[in-house]
Motif scaffolding. Structure first.
Motif, PDB file in Angstrom:
ATOM      1  N   GLY A  40       0.796  -1.220   0.000  1.00  0.00           N
ATOM      2  CA  GLY A  40       0.000   0.000   0.000  1.00  0.00           C
ATOM      3  C   GLY A  40       0.826   1.266   0.000  1.00  0.00           C
ATOM      4  O   GLY A  40       0.388   2.303  -0.478  1.00  0.00           O
ATOM      5  N   ALA A  56      -0.326   4.940   1.969  1.00  0.00           N
ATOM      6  CA  ALA A  56      -1.370   4.443   1.064  1.00  0.00           C
ATOM      7  C   ALA A  56      -2.501   5.449   0.904  1.00  0.00           C
ATOM      8  O   ALA A  56      -3.003   5.659  -0.203  1.00  0.00           O
ATOM      9  CB  ALA A  56      -1.907   3.114   1.571  1.00  0.00           C
ATOM     10  N   GLU A  57      -2.885   6.107   2.000  1.00  0.00           N
ATOM     11  CA  GLU A  57      -4.015   7.042   1.925  1.00  0.00           C
ATOM     12  C   GLU A  57      -3.679   8.327   1.165  1.00  0.00           C
ATOM     13  O   GLU A  57      -4.568   9.107   0.855  1.00  0.00           O
ATOM     14  CB  GLU A  57      -4.566   7.371   3.320  1.00  0.00           C
ATOM     15  N   ASP A  58      -2.399   8.540   0.840  1.00  0.00           N
ATOM     16  CA  ASP A  58      -1.988   9.719   0.061  1.00  0.00           C
ATOM     17  C   ASP A  58      -1.593   9.376  -1.372  1.00  0.00           C
ATOM     18  O   ASP A  58      -1.027  10.207  -2.081  1.00  0.00           O
ATOM     19  CB  ASP A  58      -0.818  10.425   0.758  1.00  0.00           C
ATOM     20  N   ALA A  59      -1.897   8.159  -1.814  1.00  0.00           N
ATOM     21  CA  ALA A  59      -1.519   7.726  -3.161  1.00  0.00           C
ATOM     22  C   ALA A  59      -2.078   8.655  -4.243  1.00  0.00           C
ATOM     23  O   ALA A  59      -1.446   8.857  -5.279  1.00  0.00           O
ATOM     24  CB  ALA A  59      -1.980   6.296  -3.404  1.00  0.00           C
ATOM     25  N   ASP A  60      -3.250   9.235  -3.980  1.00  0.00           N
ATOM     26  CA  ASP A  60      -3.849  10.128  -4.973  1.00  0.00           C
ATOM     27  C   ASP A  60      -2.983  11.360  -5.237  1.00  0.00           C
ATOM     28  O   ASP A  60      -3.051  11.945  -6.321  1.00  0.00           O
ATOM     29  CB  ASP A  60      -5.248  10.560  -4.528  1.00  0.00           C
ATOM     30  N   GLU A  65      -4.212   5.315  -7.476  1.00  0.00           N
ATOM     31  CA  GLU A  65      -5.440   5.013  -6.759  1.00  0.00           C
ATOM     32  C   GLU A  65      -5.106   4.576  -5.346  1.00  0.00           C
ATOM     33  O   GLU A  65      -4.130   3.862  -5.127  1.00  0.00           O
ATOM     34  CB  GLU A  65      -6.180   3.864  -7.462  1.00  0.00           C
ATOM     35  N   VAL A  66      -5.905   5.009  -4.403  1.00  0.00           N
ATOM     36  CA  VAL A  66      -5.732   4.574  -3.023  1.00  0.00           C
ATOM     37  C   VAL A  66      -6.171   3.120  -2.942  1.00  0.00           C
ATOM     38  O   VAL A  66      -7.291   2.787  -3.329  1.00  0.00           O
ATOM     39  CB  VAL A  66      -6.552   5.454  -2.050  1.00  0.00           C
ATOM     40  N   GLU A  67      -5.254   2.247  -2.496  1.00  0.00           N
ATOM     41  CA  GLU A  67      -5.560   0.820  -2.393  1.00  0.00           C
ATOM     42  C   GLU A  67      -6.537   0.572  -1.266  1.00  0.00           C
ATOM     43  O   GLU A  67      -6.347   1.070  -0.166  1.00  0.00           O
ATOM     44  CB  GLU A  67      -4.287   0.017  -2.107  1.00  0.00           C
ATOM     45  N   GLN A  68      -7.556  -0.185  -1.554  1.00  0.00           N
ATOM     46  CA  GLN A  68      -8.503  -0.608  -0.528  1.00  0.00           C
ATOM     47  C   GLN A  68      -8.165  -2.045  -0.181  1.00  0.00           C
ATOM     48  O   GLN A  68      -8.248  -2.929  -1.018  1.00  0.00           O
ATOM     49  CB  GLN A  68      -9.949  -0.519  -1.047  1.00  0.00           C
TER      50      GLN A  68
END
Length: 181
Positions: A40, A56-60, A65-68
Motif C-alpha cells: 500500500g 497508502a491514503e496519500d496515493a492520490d 489510486e488509493v488501495e482498498q
C-alpha cells in the motif's frame, strides 16, 4: 528492470523521509520517481535523490489510486491469518516483506484477560539498529494486525538482540533478492 515512473505531487503531502523516519511536508509540484509500491505504501525518489515513503491514503497525491485492502473476516483468527497480514508490511528500501526478510522474531496470540477477541504480541527487529524507520514499520504492523477481525489489542516490540543478519531471511527472500550463499 523497468524504468521508474515519474510522478508530480498534485498537492502538499506529508511523507516519511527514508531512512530517517521523520515526517516532512512536500509542496505541490514536487517531482520524483516511483521506486516501489508494496503493501500500500509507495517509495518515491525525489529530484534531490532523497527517498520518501508516501502512505497508502496519500496515493492520490501522486496520481495513483488509493488501495482498498479487503480484510477476510470469514473464520477464526489463526496464526496463519496473522502471518499473512504481516506479509503485507514492507521495508521501504527493500522490495521484500518483513516476514521473508526475517524481521519477525516472535509472534504470540493470547486470550485477553478481559473482553473479547485475541491479543497479539509481536517482537521484531530492523535490518540496521540505527534505522529511523523502526517506528514506521512497527506502526504499519500495528495497523494491519489491529484491522483483523477478532483482534482485541496488538503490542509490537522492537529489539536488536539478537542483531539481524541476512541469514535470517527465508530461502525465497534470498532468491528474490539474488542473494546466494
Amino acid at each position: 528492470m523497468r524504468e521508474p515512473e515519474e510522478v508530480t505531487f498534485s498537492r502538499e503531502t506529508v511523507v516519511v523521509l527514508i531512512p530517517d523516519g521523520v515526517t516532512q511536508a512536500l509542496p505541490e509540484g514536487t517531482r520524483g520517481w516511483v521506486m516501489q509500491v508494496l503493501g500500500g505504501a509507495t517509495t518515491v525518489q525525489l529530484e534531490t535523490r532523497r527517498l520518501v515513503r508516501v502512505a497508502a491514503e496519500d496515493a492520490d497525491a501522486i496520481g495513483r489510486e488509493v488501495e482498498q485492502h479487503e480484510v477476510d473476516d470469514d473464520g477464526p483468527l489463526t496464526p496463519e491469518r496473522v502471518w499473512d497480514a504481516l506479509r503485507t508490511c514492507y521495508d521501504p528500501e527493500i522490495p521484500l516483506n518483513i516476514v521473508e526478510l526475517g524481521l519477525i522474531y516472535e509472534l504470540k496470540l493470547l486470550e485477553p484477560e478481559e473482553g473479547e477477541g485475541v491479543d497479539i504480541e509481536v517482537v521484531m527487529t530492523l535490518t540496521a539498529p540505527g534505522c529511523g524507520m523502526g517506528q514506521v514499520l512497527a506502526d504499519d504492523v500495528q495497523a494491519k494486525l489491529v484491522a483483523l477481525p477478532g483482534v482485541h489489542e496488538v503490542r509490537v516490540e522492537l529489539t536488536f538482540d539478537p542483531p539481524w543478519g541476512p541469514e535470517r531471511m527465508s530461502e525465497e527472500g534470498r532468491l528474490e533478492l539474488g542473494m546466494f550463499y
